[in-house]
Motif scaffolding. Structure first.
Motif: not given
Length: 678
Positions: A442-444, A454-455, A465-466, A502-503
């Motif tokens: 879902x995050x593409x 994007x979402x 995260x990066x 999603x994670x």
């Protein structure tokens, strides 16, 4: 009475009554404690000869069949099944010296594994001790167990029927002990030792035949023994695995005990026919004659006349079913979506019916459209029956990604197993239409996550995260370049081909341009393919894609910045100015490492680019990046021979896979004065 003396009155009846009440309360408390002790004892010893009346929970795909067999999964793909004793059991006790020790326990059970396609196999099942009965796991090849090694805490004995290179499996038919990790601490090929000649006899775990297993832990010896044998044979006198371990360091005080299984791309039936368990004692032996089986033998022979009538009716039924099957095959061939390809037989990739994908995507409607490009379109869908959310890549016959690229994508991805690669569920062909079925994210893709609507628009990714995304892509490429049976060159590494789950884990996908070749051979491709902006400069001269060209794409995939601008900032020793200004609380040292590493990966000369193994080492902190010259792209090396063995294109050099020892260092020279050492 005389004055000055206090009178004392005695009531004998009332006193006796109080004494009687106190005695009854004490007796009631005693009975309560005795009853509680009996209940606790009952919970620690149980035997289930079938599961119709067994006290167990079923989670996910698991269920109890009408014949009493506990089914952990059916023969569908992407399923998870768990079954546990409903209450946690105490696995630790206090010693006189006030330390906790694991208790002695024993279990034996009968199981069977029946793959949907026996020649391919399935994934297997595991006996587990878990701190919770709610496992966080994915429907894949990990036996339904958590694959998050940072948070997982469990003990498992796996009965595995697939060889997973990522998990360092010894073969596709083994038994192993797993301590809080899916990489086994010890494993052995499935076998048992006969009592007559002490010879090892192989056991085929995926044969579909019932197999009995014994697992015993002796807390005094701190020894775990595991044995198996075909059901109906005596318990082997010698265990298959005898593993010294102190389980008090592994287990919580209370743990759930039970079974776990899953199916990924390979589907199989995972059954448990009976189960016996005991704390502080030996589990009761199971009598195979009293257990439910799929093909139970009748107690009495049928009369010859009835037998003949049965055979006749069965034959007529089989002929009728065969006719129906032939008719269905004719119609499917006429519709053009059931023609068996040679490569499908070779690689055993699951094939979907077109009608199934048509229904899943609601007729490939515009509301389900996720993206489109030169290759065709991608749709979101939900597979009926399993509820699996998928992405269906619909390739048109006239697109630039034709049958050759389509076959490449299937044959490449169908054999790959890694947490940072997109999982292929299967494929479909309808006349001139080609379809691939993947996990839906879902995050593409990474480019939409960073730049487009994007979402997660408005939610800036943190530095951690990066960094996690960049490290995940590096792990994926390292697996493709060095850890596969055949080396895979992706040839189109770019942000739009990196999907984010999603994670926020990175998943490298789109293998339409990928090529495989043996580790000892050179790639023979001589035409240029890929995406402008991510093509290594040497491709225009040689037309030969190597792992070094993938490294170049990886450096360009770090589109937090533009390469030319970063190179200029690096020459002025201001490289950290390239960091996204909206990014707060980033790690300065890591940011400088990532930017500098991106420049190295995008070096115009392939001999100066690091391998993906070196990139992973640098990102994980297992290697250190030394100071680099002011403009590493513009300075021309004096002699390539001085450093070609260091960062050369090891995609074409089998010896380069051997990392140097810690006592030696690799180095190369850039320009006339700077010598960089790794």
């Amino acid at each position: 009475m005389e004055a000055g003396h206090h009178s004392i009155k005695i009531y004998p009846r009332k006193t006796n009554h109080l004494i009687l009440n106190s005695a009854m309360e004490a007796l009631g408390l005693l009975f309560h404690l005795l009853l509680l002790g009996l209940l606790v004892h009952a919970e620690l010893n149980f035997t289930y000869k079938g599961f119709l009346k067994a006290n167990v929970t079923t989670e996910g795909a698991s269920f109890i069949k009408s014949d009493g067999i506990l089914a952990l999964t059916n023969d569908s793909v992407r399923l998870i099944g768990h079954s546990f004793y409903p209450s946690p059991i105490r696995f630790k006790k206090s010693n006189p010296n006030r330390t906790e020790a694991a208790v002695t326990f024993s279990t034996n059970f009968v199981f069977s594994i029946s793959p949907k396609y026996p020649e391919i196999g399935g994934h297997g099942l595991a006996f587990v001790l878990m701190p919770t009965e709610k496992l966080k796991s994915l429907p894949n090849q990990y036996l339904g167990l958590p694959n998050d090694t940072d948070n997982a805490r469990f003990f498992a004995v796996e009965f595995d029927v697939v060889q997973n290179v990522e998990l360092q499996d010894i073969n596709d038919n083994h038994v192993g002990i797993d301590i809080s990790s899916l990489i086994s601490n010890i494993s052995e090929p499935a076998a048992y030792y006969s009592s007559n000649d002490n010879r090892s006899n192989s056991v085929a775990l995926k044969s579909g035949e019932p197999i009995q297993a014994w697992i015993d832990y002796d807390s005094n010896k701190m020894l775990m023994n595991v044995s198996i044998s075909p059901c109906g044979t005596l318990r082997p006198h010698r265990p298959l695995i005898s593993f010294p371990i102190d389980l008090s360091l592994v287990l919580d005080e209370y743990m759930y005990v039970g079974f776990s299984a899953s199916t990924g791309l390979l589907a199989a039936l995972h059954y448990v026919h009976g189960w016996s368990f005991s704390i502080e004692g030996r589990a009761q032996d199971l009598d195979p004659r009293k257990l439910p089986f799929l093909n139970s033998k009748p107690n009495k022979l049928m009369h010859s006349k009835g037998f003949a009538v049965g055979i006749t009716l069965a034959s007529i039924t089989l002929i009728f079913l065969a006719i129906i099957g032939v008719i269905q095959i004719i119609f499917r061939i006429r519709d053009g979506d059931e023609i068996m390809e040679d490569w499908e037989i070779e690689y055993r990739v699951h094939r979907f019916n077109y009608s199934e994908l048509f229904s899943a995507t609601r007729g490939f409607g515009e509301k389900n459209l996720v993206s489109s490009g030169g290759f065709g379109r991608v749709y979101r869908g939900v597979i009926r029956g399993t509820g699996l959310e998928v992405a269906v890549k619909r390739v048109y016959s006239g697109s630039r990604q034709g049958m050759r690229e389509f076959v490449a994508e299937i044959t490449s991805v169908g054999r790959l197993r890694h947490r940072n690669l997109v999982h292929l569920h299967g494929w479909c062909r309808k006349q001139n239409e080609l379809l691939l079925v993947y996990d839906y994210f879902p995050n593409g893709s990474l480019d939409k996550l960073l730049y487009e609507d994007g979402p997660l628009k408005g939610k800036n990714l943190t530095w951690d995260q990066r960094y996690k995304i960049l490290t995940g892509i590096a792990h994926a490429l390292l697996y493709l370049h060095e850890n596969c049976n055949q080396r895979v060159v992706h040839r189109d590494v770019k942000p739009s081909n990196v999907l984010i789950d999603e994670d926020l884990n990175a998943k490298l996908g789109d293998f339409g341009l990928a090529r495989t070749y043996e580790h000892n051979n050179d790639p023979q491709t001589t035409h240029i393919v890929g995406t402008l902006g991510y093509l290594a400069p040497e491709l225009t001269r040689t037309g030969k894609a190597t792992t070094s060209t993938d490294v170049y794409g990886y450096g360009g995939a770090d589109e937090l910045v533009l390469v030319d601008w970063v190179r200029e900032l690096h020459s002025r020793r201001e490289i950290t100015r390239a960091i996204d200004p909206t990014l707060k609380n980033y790690h300065s040292g890591e940011a400088q490492l990532v930017l500098t590493l991106g420049l190295l990966c995008c070096h115009p000369h392939p001999d100066y680019r690091p391998t993906m193994r070196r990139v992973v080492q640098l990102l994980l902190g297992d290697a250190t990046l030394p100071p680099l010259p002011h403009d590493i792209h513009m300075e021309v090396p004096i002699a390539i021979t001085e450093y070609s063995d260091t960062f050369g294109d090891d995609s074409d050099n089998p010896s380069s896979q051997k990392m140097p020892s810690s006592s030696s260092k690799n180095s190369w020279t850039i320009g006339h004065t700077t010598r960089v050492t790794f």
